[in-house]
Write a protein that holds these residues in place. Structure first.
Motif, PDB file in Angstrom:
ATOM      1  N   LYS A  16     -12.818 -10.733 -62.625  1.00 49.68           N
ATOM      2  CA  LYS A  16     -13.546 -10.034 -63.455  1.00 49.68           C
ATOM      3  C   LYS A  16     -15.044 -10.843 -63.181  1.00 49.68           C
ATOM      4  O   LYS A  16     -15.998  -9.834 -62.922  1.00 49.68           O
ATOM      5  CB  LYS A  16     -13.289  -9.488 -64.340  1.00 49.68           C
ATOM      6  CG  LYS A  16     -13.924  -8.272 -65.123  1.00 49.68           C
ATOM      7  CD  LYS A  16     -13.563  -8.049 -66.578  1.00 49.68           C
ATOM      8  CE  LYS A  16     -14.440  -6.027 -66.477  1.00 49.68           C
ATOM      9  NZ  LYS A  16     -13.893  -5.666 -67.873  1.00 49.68           N
ATOM     10  N   SER A  17     -14.737 -11.931 -64.101  1.00 45.86           N
ATOM     11  CA  SER A  17     -16.302 -12.476 -63.580  1.00 45.86           C
ATOM     12  C   SER A  17     -16.942 -12.927 -62.537  1.00 45.86           C
ATOM     13  O   SER A  17     -17.891 -12.458 -61.963  1.00 45.86           O
ATOM     14  CB  SER A  17     -16.087 -13.791 -64.708  1.00 45.86           C
ATOM     15  OG  SER A  17     -17.882 -14.750 -64.205  1.00 45.86           O
ATOM     16  N   THR A  67     -17.381  -5.857 -69.485  1.00 48.17           N
ATOM     17  CA  THR A  67     -18.019  -7.050 -68.995  1.00 48.17           C
ATOM     18  C   THR A  67     -16.937  -8.222 -69.495  1.00 48.17           C
ATOM     19  O   THR A  67     -16.639  -8.500 -70.662  1.00 48.17           O
ATOM     20  CB  THR A  67     -19.415  -7.412 -68.404  1.00 48.17           C
ATOM     21  OG1 THR A  67     -19.870  -7.444 -69.857  1.00 48.17           O
ATOM     22  CG2 THR A  67     -19.601  -6.592 -67.456  1.00 48.17           C
ATOM     23  N   LEU A  68     -16.690  -9.306 -68.798  1.00 43.97           N
ATOM     24  CA  LEU A  68     -16.555 -10.107 -69.085  1.00 43.97           C
ATOM     25  C   LEU A  68     -16.944 -11.021 -70.097  1.00 43.97           C
ATOM     26  O   LEU A  68     -16.049 -11.291 -71.387  1.00 43.97           O
ATOM     27  CB  LEU A  68     -16.118 -11.417 -67.689  1.00 43.97           C
ATOM     28  CG  LEU A  68     -15.655 -13.119 -68.220  1.00 43.97           C
ATOM     29  CD1 LEU A  68     -14.102 -12.771 -68.729  1.00 43.97           C
ATOM     30  CD2 LEU A  68     -15.858 -13.571 -67.014  1.00 43.97           C
ATOM     31  N   GLU A  69     -18.327 -10.998 -70.119  1.00 44.73           N
ATOM     32  CA  GLU A  69     -18.983 -12.093 -71.313  1.00 44.73           C
ATOM     33  C   GLU A  69     -18.784 -11.398 -72.498  1.00 44.73           C
ATOM     34  O   GLU A  69     -18.665 -12.120 -73.253  1.00 44.73           O
ATOM     35  CB  GLU A  69     -20.896 -12.388 -71.280  1.00 44.73           C
ATOM     36  CG  GLU A  69     -20.459 -12.934 -69.810  1.00 44.73           C
ATOM     37  CD  GLU A  69     -20.218 -12.597 -68.421  1.00 44.73           C
ATOM     38  OE1 GLU A  69     -20.087 -13.705 -67.844  1.00 44.73           O
ATOM     39  OE2 GLU A  69     -20.379 -11.248 -68.205  1.00 44.73           O
ATOM     40  N   HIS A 104     -19.276 -21.482 -71.747  1.00 44.23           N
ATOM     41  CA  HIS A 104     -17.506 -20.503 -70.834  1.00 44.23           C
ATOM     42  C   HIS A 104     -16.546 -21.602 -70.548  1.00 44.23           C
ATOM     43  O   HIS A 104     -15.726 -21.500 -71.310  1.00 44.23           O
ATOM     44  CB  HIS A 104     -17.957 -19.921 -69.643  1.00 44.23           C
ATOM     45  CG  HIS A 104     -18.684 -19.249 -69.539  1.00 44.23           C
ATOM     46  ND1 HIS A 104     -20.090 -19.173 -69.651  1.00 44.23           N
ATOM     47  CD2 HIS A 104     -18.500 -17.949 -68.422  1.00 44.23           C
ATOM     48  CE1 HIS A 104     -20.687 -17.706 -69.070  1.00 44.23           C
ATOM     49  NE2 HIS A 104     -19.283 -17.085 -68.641  1.00 44.23           N
ATOM     50  N   TYR A 108     -22.585 -21.609 -61.593  1.00 49.33           N
ATOM     51  CA  TYR A 108     -21.855 -20.617 -61.337  1.00 49.33           C
ATOM     52  C   TYR A 108     -20.213 -21.587 -60.265  1.00 49.33           C
ATOM     53  O   TYR A 108     -19.242 -21.256 -61.115  1.00 49.33           O
ATOM     54  CB  TYR A 108     -21.803 -19.411 -61.238  1.00 49.33           C
ATOM     55  CG  TYR A 108     -20.144 -18.506 -61.137  1.00 49.33           C
ATOM     56  CD1 TYR A 108     -20.629 -17.831 -62.629  1.00 49.33           C
ATOM     57  CD2 TYR A 108     -19.489 -17.851 -60.243  1.00 49.33           C
ATOM     58  CE1 TYR A 108     -19.316 -17.931 -63.006  1.00 49.33           C
ATOM     59  CE2 TYR A 108     -18.688 -16.899 -60.472  1.00 49.33           C
ATOM     60  CZ  TYR A 108     -18.608 -16.201 -62.209  1.00 49.33           C
ATOM     61  OH  TYR A 108     -17.435 -16.001 -62.698  1.00 49.33           O
ATOM     62  N   TYR A 133     -24.285 -23.390 -68.263  1.00 49.44           N
ATOM     63  CA  TYR A 133     -23.702 -21.685 -68.651  1.00 49.44           C
ATOM     64  C   TYR A 133     -22.100 -22.962 -69.643  1.00 49.44           C
ATOM     65  O   TYR A 133     -20.834 -22.120 -69.179  1.00 49.44           O
ATOM     66  CB  TYR A 133     -23.070 -21.500 -67.904  1.00 49.44           C
ATOM     67  CG  TYR A 133     -23.844 -20.738 -66.966  1.00 49.44           C
ATOM     68  CD1 TYR A 133     -24.810 -19.994 -67.643  1.00 49.44           C
ATOM     69  CD2 TYR A 133     -23.930 -20.797 -65.752  1.00 49.44           C
ATOM     70  CE1 TYR A 133     -26.298 -19.606 -66.847  1.00 49.44           C
ATOM     71  CE2 TYR A 133     -24.693 -20.779 -65.006  1.00 49.44           C
ATOM     72  CZ  TYR A 133     -25.853 -20.185 -65.856  1.00 49.44           C
ATOM     73  OH  TYR A 133     -26.964 -19.916 -64.615  1.00 49.44           O
ATOM     74  N   HIS A 163     -18.553  -9.611 -60.647  1.00 52.48           N
ATOM     75  CA  HIS A 163     -19.091  -9.152 -61.602  1.00 52.48           C
ATOM     76  C   HIS A 163     -20.661  -9.593 -61.060  1.00 52.48           C
ATOM     77  O   HIS A 163     -21.843  -9.440 -60.479  1.00 52.48           O
ATOM     78  CB  HIS A 163     -19.219  -9.502 -63.497  1.00 52.48           C
ATOM     79  CG  HIS A 163     -20.946  -9.095 -63.828  1.00 52.48           C
ATOM     80  ND1 HIS A 163     -21.262  -7.959 -63.763  1.00 52.48           N
ATOM     81  CD2 HIS A 163     -21.240 -10.104 -64.406  1.00 52.48           C
ATOM     82  CE1 HIS A 163     -22.657  -8.306 -64.395  1.00 52.48           C
ATOM     83  NE2 HIS A 163     -22.011  -9.505 -65.267  1.00 52.48           N
ATOM     84  N   ARG A 164     -20.295 -11.297 -60.411  1.00 51.28           N
ATOM     85  CA  ARG A 164     -21.428 -12.065 -60.010  1.00 51.28           C
ATOM     86  C   ARG A 164     -22.018 -11.656 -58.911  1.00 51.28           C
ATOM     87  O   ARG A 164     -22.782 -11.595 -58.643  1.00 51.28           O
ATOM     88  CB  ARG A 164     -20.812 -13.676 -60.607  1.00 51.28           C
ATOM     89  CG  ARG A 164     -21.558 -14.528 -60.200  1.00 51.28           C
ATOM     90  CD  ARG A 164     -22.021 -14.469 -61.551  1.00 51.28           C
ATOM     91  NE  ARG A 164     -21.834 -14.703 -63.125  1.00 51.28           N
ATOM     92  CZ  ARG A 164     -21.882 -13.494 -63.761  1.00 51.28           C
ATOM     93  NH1 ARG A 164     -22.733 -12.390 -63.572  1.00 51.28           N
ATOM     94  NH2 ARG A 164     -20.841 -13.827 -64.758  1.00 51.28           N
ATOM     95  N   LEU A 221     -11.400 -14.408 -65.006  1.00 47.70           N
ATOM     96  CA  LEU A 221     -12.177 -14.785 -64.022  1.00 47.70           C
ATOM     97  C   LEU A 221     -12.477 -13.920 -62.589  1.00 47.70           C
ATOM     98  O   LEU A 221     -13.839 -14.091 -62.481  1.00 47.70           O
ATOM     99  CB  LEU A 221     -11.441 -16.493 -63.998  1.00 47.70           C
ATOM    100  CG  LEU A 221     -12.154 -17.624 -63.192  1.00 47.70           C
ATOM    101  CD1 LEU A 221     -13.414 -17.585 -64.102  1.00 47.70           C
ATOM    102  CD2 LEU A 221     -11.495 -19.071 -63.169  1.00 47.70           C
ATOM    103  N   ASN A 223     -27.415 -12.834 -71.098  1.00 46.33           N
ATOM    104  CA  ASN A 223     -26.709 -13.506 -70.584  1.00 46.33           C
ATOM    105  C   ASN A 223     -27.063 -14.013 -69.195  1.00 46.33           C
ATOM    106  O   ASN A 223     -28.090 -13.214 -68.293  1.00 46.33           O
ATOM    107  CB  ASN A 223     -26.032 -12.493 -69.414  1.00 46.33           C
ATOM    108  CG  ASN A 223     -24.798 -13.912 -68.725  1.00 46.33           C
ATOM    109  OD1 ASN A 223     -24.989 -14.781 -68.358  1.00 46.33           O
ATOM    110  ND2 ASN A 223     -23.691 -13.238 -68.097  1.00 46.33           N
TER     111      ASN A 223
END
Length: 753
Positions: A229-230, A126-128, A159, A199, A156, A233-234, A227, A186
């Motif tokens: 991808k994030s 994942t992005l994180e 980021h 977010y 956050y 994911h969110r 971004l 996270n």
């Protein structure tokens, strides 16, 4: 003496994992380290007692309760050249880990070095794993010089720190070794409405940071993928019961971040998700498309823009869906049709899931519609079809086999004309690709081979008789000009100039319908060919091929302008001539270009362009028309062609009118008839001039109206999105908590004023 590396650890609560972390630091070999531990007095006392004999550790007391504030304090207290930010659960894997990363960053004089950090409790893909600050070592000088700190007031904020430090550096390296292991948690992993609102704000801040930076071009691809991808994911973390509400918010967020023309920069999996979301109208449709996209990637993407072709579109779609080669997707772009075309396509889509529908908000034209579809196409190969035409049932089976065998950039095949008035088909040299004789049939060639037959300027420019490799199109950034007709020319020239492997198969595979009310039969659009022919010259210059092709290219421009003039009916001839006159005047202002025109144009073409430049009005047309009227040969103005012998005649008439005076002496005219003819001619000229003025004004108003409607639609959508975001922000806990601070700041500002 300064240490090599400062390692900063905030401690919120004394736990067993903390001591594993500290032990992994103080046992590092062959490097000078200072370990900065920041916490409150109670925790510091416990830690001091355990490590009282170790002189590598420095302790700082703080009342701060946020890790980011503690990292900022540690950065200020550091005496080292390089900085590592850790939390209390993160530890080094080996006793030489710090030495290895220090050597790497110092030898190459980098600002940032990023390394691998396996995560125990979080998916590694994942992005994180890239965004948290623990998997990097920073140059302290770089951080201090650019005033980089963590903004603890923003949720956050790591980021923001990550992107801010990344996009402002020219010296970033990677070290593909596992250095740390962490149990990073996270908080965004657990969905709440506050999280989503925060977010959204975070993404907007990062997006602004990115586009304000000088590096946004260089890092564009990485930024988009990271971004996007994030964001997905969110979105996936939202409970299914809530997705119906948040789907449009996330869709708008995506469309604001990445322009459609740049979606090809996304990695395959992200691209398929992005495509599915953009063409879906609700969350259930998105999930279904997303699943289908993941399970199946077609070999050929067939792109069909359509606008008010309900009478023909069934034949077109049937010819595609009934192909002997079936591994295709059919992308139908509705260019804001007002007839039943869209309903017909929806009917087909219900029966065949290979059909994808994209809707334009207004009528943009074929170029824009094809470009939209190109950006969403998933096939290895691309084919274009006009919605009133159709193809042979073996088209894709035959062409796919040949492009694969020969590894082609694209293959061409013949078109056959269909006259719908007579219900007959017929061939012609142009659409038969007549300049490609047997030496080119089923052979591999490129632009250099076509030089021998001047093929670049004799072949049919239509994109519909070609099967293109998508990678070739997208890697060379080849798209159609938008909101203008004759856009095929620019697309054709660019693919011809950029392709290394082209082939030709002699079968007639494409049926081209000829009908009166098609876009290409509408004469008011013909002046666009003047603009396009000039753009062709600019394209050849931009790509560095102008000198090689300038003789053919310049004659092509004049021939196109001249030939289209001959096709026009009155009153469009006059309107077109005005555009042509203005264009040629502009060419003359470019001294170098006009010198080339004088040198490389044929004698007839040079006379023609000089004449058009010299005479503001269509004098040549008037004389031809008058002479033809005297002999009784005129039926309509489109039958009048150029007679270059009359150019000298015009010049003589400009000096004196002896020729006509002699005719008058031999045949004395009727005075009353002359007066009547003159009055009629003046009336016709005035009416014609008025028609042109009104036509021009009307076209401008239509275009401006379209532009304004488009802007209005965008503003309405942005307004809805802003309202939704504001609602989320105003209802969030963070907004309520910070209310006293906002009131205080307003009072301070008022006091200062």
């Amino acid at each position: 003496m300064a240490n090599n590396v400062s390692i900063i650890i905030p401690v919120l609560e004394e736990k067993e994992e903390l001591y594993h972390n500290i032990n992994s630091i103080i046992t590092q070999k062959s490097i000078d380290i200072e370990l900065i531990i920041i916490s409150d007095n109670e925790n510091l006392s416990i830690i001091r007692n355990k490590y009282h004999e170790n002189n590598k550790i420095r302790y700082y007391n703080t009342t701060a309760t946020k890790i980011e504030d503690m990292w900022n304090l540690g950065l200020k207290k550091s005496t080292s050249d390089y900085i590592i930010f850790l939390d209390q659960t993160t530890r080094f894997i080996t006793c030489t880990a710090v030495k290895n990363i220090y050597t790497k960053i110092s030898e190459k004089n980098l600002d940032i070095l990023e390394y691998n950090t396996p995560i125990k409790s979080y998916p590694i893909n994942t992005l994180e794993t890239a965004i948290f600050p623990m998997n990097k070592i920073y140059s302290k000088n770089y951080l201090i010089k650019n005033n980089f700190t963590f903004h603890s007031e923003l949720k956050y904020n790591h980021h923001i720190f990550y992107y801010d430090t990344l996009i402002n550096s020219d010296k970033i390296g990677t070290y593909n070794r596992n250095i740390l292991i962490t149990q990073y948690e996270n908080s965004l992993n657990h969905f709440t409405e506050d999280n989503i609102a925060d977010y959204m704000i975070l993404v907007e801040i990062i997006n602004n940071l990115f586009y304000e930076s000088d590096k946004h071009i260089e890092y564009k691809k990485d930024y988009y993928n990271l971004l996007i991808k994030s964001i997905f994911h969110r979105y996936d973390s939202i409970p299914s019961t809530s997705k119906i509400h948040y789907f449009k918010i996330f869709k708008d967020l995506l469309s604001n971040i990445i322009p459609e023309k740049e979606v090809h920069l996304l990695h395959d999996e992200l691209f398929l998700c992005f495509q599915a979301m953009m063409i879906s109208n609700h969350d259930n449709e998105f999930e279904k498309l997303r699943k289908n996209n993941t399970n199946r990637t077609p070999c050929i993407s067939v792109i069909i823009p359509f606008y008010n072709t309900q009478s023909y579109i069934r034949k077109c779609i049937d010819s595609v869906l009934n192909q002997s080669y079936t591994d295709i997707e059919v992308i139908c772009v509705n260019d804001n049709s007002t007839d039943n075309s869209l309903e017909i396509i929806k009917e087909y889509k219900q029966k065949d899931d290979r059909i994808v529908i994209i809707n334009n908000k207004i009528n943009y034209g074929a170029g824009y519609s094809r470009n939209r579809a190109l950006r969403f196409a998933r096939g290895k190969y691309i084919n274009f079809i006009d919605s009133d035409d159709w193809i042979d049932s073996s088209t894709y089976e035959l062409t796919y086999k040949k492009v694969e065998e020969k590894n082609l950039d694209f293959i061409m095949y013949r078109l056959i004309n269909y006259n719908q008035d007579t219900d007959e088909t017929f061939e012609d040299y142009y659409y038969n690709l007549g300049c490609l004789h047997d030496n080119y049939t089923n052979k591999v060639f490129n632009k250099n081979d076509l030089h021998k037959v001047d093929g670049m300027f004799k072949l049919a420019v239509s994109p519909c008789n070609k099967l293109f490799k998508r990678e070739f199109i997208q890697s060379n950034n080849i798209y159609f000009p938008e909101k203008i007709t004759f856009e095929d020319n620019i697309f054709f020239f660019k693919v011809m100039l950029m392709a290394e492997r082209i082939s030709f198969t002699p079968e007639h595979l494409y049926y081209r319908r000829r009908r009166e009310n098609s876009v290409m039969s509408t004469q008011e659009h013909f002046s666009n060919v003047i603009t396009i022919s000039t753009e062709a010259i600019n394209l050849f210059k931009k790509l560095g091929f102008y000198d090689e092709y300038k003789q053919s290219l310049l004659n092509f421009k004049v021939n196109v302008s001249k030939n289209f003039y001959n096709k026009l009916d009155y009153p469009y001839k006059k309107y077109y001539y005005n555009s042509m006159h203005e264009d040629f005047i502009n060419l003359k202002t470019d001294e170098e270009l006009y010198s080339d025109l004088e040198k490389y144009l044929t004698q007839d073409n040079l006379k023609f362009i000089e004449y058009v430049i010299k005479y503001e009005k269509d004098t040549l047309f008037d004389i031809n028309y008058e002479k033809s009227m005297k002999t009784g040969h005129v039926t309509n103005s489109s039958t009048i062609n150029y007679d270059f012998s009359t150019i000298n005649e015009i010049e003589e008439i400009d000096n004196n009118e002896n020729e006509y005076k002699k005719e008058d002496e031999i045949h004395p005219p009727n005075e009353d008839l002359i007066i009547l003819c003159k009055n009629n001619a003046e009336t016709i000229n005035k009416l014609s001039s008025r028609i042109f003025t009104l036509t021009d004004d009307n076209n401008k108003l239509i275009y401006e109206n379209k532009e304004l409607n488009e802007k209005l639609d965008l503003m309405k959508e942005e307004n809805i999105l802003l309202k939704e975001r504001l609602l989320l922000v105003f209802s969030s806990n963070s907004w309520n908590i910070t209310r006293p601070l906002r009131i205080f700041m307003r009072r301070v500002r008022k006091y200062i004023q």
